[in-house]
Design a protein around this motif. Sequence first.
Motif, PDB file in Angstrom:
ATOM      1  N   GLU A 220       0.698  -0.856   0.188  1.00 50.73           N
ATOM      2  CA  GLU A 220       0.043  -0.061   0.115  1.00 50.73           C
ATOM      3  C   GLU A 220       0.919   0.840   0.058  1.00 50.73           C
ATOM      4  O   GLU A 220       0.220   2.078  -0.582  1.00 50.73           O
ATOM      5  CB  GLU A 220      -1.292   0.278   1.590  1.00 50.73           C
ATOM      6  N   VAL A 221       1.882   1.672   1.490  1.00 52.10           N
ATOM      7  CA  VAL A 221       2.936   2.466   1.026  1.00 52.10           C
ATOM      8  C   VAL A 221       3.431   2.718  -0.658  1.00 52.10           C
ATOM      9  O   VAL A 221       3.205   3.830  -1.241  1.00 52.10           O
ATOM     10  CB  VAL A 221       3.720   2.275   1.910  1.00 52.10           C
ATOM     11  N   TYR A 222       4.039   1.855  -0.885  1.00 52.04           N
ATOM     12  CA  TYR A 222       4.301   1.656  -2.556  1.00 52.04           C
ATOM     13  C   TYR A 222       3.911   2.323  -3.305  1.00 52.04           C
ATOM     14  O   TYR A 222       4.478   2.916  -4.177  1.00 52.04           O
ATOM     15  CB  TYR A 222       5.725   0.316  -2.761  1.00 52.04           C
ATOM     16  N   LYS A 223       2.655   1.729  -3.137  1.00 53.84           N
ATOM     17  CA  LYS A 223       1.886   1.512  -4.742  1.00 53.84           C
ATOM     18  C   LYS A 223       1.647   3.402  -4.300  1.00 53.84           C
ATOM     19  O   LYS A 223       1.525   3.827  -5.491  1.00 53.84           O
ATOM     20  CB  LYS A 223       0.219   0.919  -4.635  1.00 53.84           C
ATOM     21  N   ARG A 224       1.306   3.991  -3.589  1.00 56.36           N
ATOM     22  CA  ARG A 224       1.069   5.516  -2.921  1.00 56.36           C
ATOM     23  C   ARG A 224       1.950   6.471  -4.096  1.00 56.36           C
ATOM     24  O   ARG A 224       2.397   7.227  -4.277  1.00 56.36           O
ATOM     25  CB  ARG A 224       0.851   5.898  -1.247  1.00 56.36           C
ATOM     26  N   TYR A 225       3.647   5.476  -3.382  1.00 61.28           N
ATOM     27  CA  TYR A 225       4.748   6.235  -3.711  1.00 61.28           C
ATOM     28  C   TYR A 225       4.860   6.727  -5.789  1.00 61.28           C
ATOM     29  O   TYR A 225       5.039   7.345  -6.108  1.00 61.28           O
ATOM     30  CB  TYR A 225       5.569   6.330  -3.329  1.00 61.28           C
ATOM     31  N   LEU A 226       4.655   5.027  -5.236  1.00 60.53           N
ATOM     32  CA  LEU A 226       4.194   5.190  -7.711  1.00 60.53           C
ATOM     33  C   LEU A 226       3.509   6.021  -8.126  1.00 60.53           C
ATOM     34  O   LEU A 226       3.608   5.884  -9.929  1.00 60.53           O
ATOM     35  CB  LEU A 226       4.721   3.388  -7.581  1.00 60.53           C
ATOM     36  N   GLY A 227       2.271   5.826  -7.993  1.00 60.25           N
ATOM     37  CA  GLY A 227       1.671   6.263  -8.289  1.00 60.25           C
ATOM     38  C   GLY A 227       1.084   5.611  -9.759  1.00 60.25           C
ATOM     39  O   GLY A 227       0.546   4.584  -9.913  1.00 60.25           O
ATOM     40  N   GLU A 228       0.748   5.965 -10.676  1.00 65.57           N
ATOM     41  CA  GLU A 228       0.492   5.368 -11.840  1.00 65.57           C
ATOM     42  C   GLU A 228       1.432   4.650 -12.885  1.00 65.57           C
ATOM     43  O   GLU A 228       1.274   3.486 -13.065  1.00 65.57           O
ATOM     44  CB  GLU A 228       0.122   6.930 -13.441  1.00 65.57           C
ATOM     45  N   HIS A 229       2.489   3.831 -11.782  1.00 66.16           N
ATOM     46  CA  HIS A 229       3.637   3.754 -12.490  1.00 66.16           C
ATOM     47  C   HIS A 229       3.484   1.869 -11.606  1.00 66.16           C
ATOM     48  O   HIS A 229       3.754   1.438 -11.661  1.00 66.16           O
ATOM     49  CB  HIS A 229       4.904   4.040 -12.031  1.00 66.16           C
ATOM     50  N   ALA A 230       2.323   1.819 -10.888  1.00 64.80           N
ATOM     51  CA  ALA A 230       1.767   0.999  -9.188  1.00 64.80           C
ATOM     52  C   ALA A 230       1.289   0.215 -10.592  1.00 64.80           C
ATOM     53  O   ALA A 230       1.579  -1.234 -10.178  1.00 64.80           O
ATOM     54  CB  ALA A 230       0.729   1.598  -8.558  1.00 64.80           C
TER      55      ALA A 230
END
Length: 385
Positions: A219-229
Amino acid sequence: MHTAQVVLRNAPTIASELVPLTGVRADLILAFGGSDLLQAAAAPLATLFPDAHRVGCSTAGEISAAGVSENACVVTAVGFASTRLAVASTTLAAMDDSRCAGRRLAAQLPKDGLRAVLVFGQGVRINGCALLVGIGDVLGPGVPLAGGLAGDGGAFRETWVLDGRGASRDTLVVLGLYGEDLDFCHASFGGWSPFGPARKVTGCAGNVLRELDGKPALEVYKRYLGEHASGLPASGLLFPFAMLGSDHRELGLIRTILGVDERDGSLTLAGEIDPEGYLKLMHASTDALVDGAEAAAEAVQQMRRPDGQGLALLVSCVGRKLVMGGRADEEVEAVGEVFGSSAVLAGFYSYGEIGPFERSGGCRLHNQTMTVAYIGETRPAGSHP
């Protein structure tokens, strides 16, 4: 020491493409290639070079004297004047067998005169850190290790390792180099920059990251990646983690994401995580990565014997290749310019690089680096030319 190299591109013509190497007195055959070509090359290599040690792995891109290739197979024949070789293999039963597998590999290598070890392992169901710890349990910290984990073009599904028996999906192989005339030195550099706040590791097991700051790591990682998630896990190669100690100081180690688990919100990293430490995201530019590759080559150039000629084994991370795109050749060209005609380049883009770790004086699993190992020797009088 002498070397010769070919780049194979077509499975039906492999035997004929290998013919130029048959005139070389080969003690060692190194093969790094796309999964299909590596498998296709295994039998012809055994037929043409039955007395040579044959090791290598599948890749996420190949490195040769000609630059970077895709879905080819770089085969390098090496003949030594006096350096002796020994090869050991083992089957990796599961990820939690990694440390024991390292011990099994190291136990098979004769210890007398051992100067350096090359390590090649499958790349997707392995704890690379534990593998190296297991090797160190037997050999101790004084024997330098180099090499890397196999790739499969960035798919993260199935990788292959080559040894004398052929190509296998669950094999680990080590090559021991022996003798006082061996000239071996290596270095590893990145070129990545951290960004954002440091996040406390609040849940992990080995190389599986479960929580950051008390929240599911994915969850934390996806928030940083944004559209790259949406492109995970492959897009995670663009944003690795820097490992920080409990005091927030950088450890000099980077960790790449190998997989994600949507069910429990965890991330699987390429190496173990400090349960008391912190992680911070990283990013890079092509220029910074090229500068890092050049720095690794220059460090090796300063350590090696100045009058020798040998082999430069280059193991770079698939994440660097994705960032650089069509400019990936530039980091290989930068290394080639440093060595000039004194070394033939061979290697691959990997899922983990094995090289020196200055903080401990030993060798560790790296991610997102260019690791360069120079292999040469001082030729004794009267030795084979």
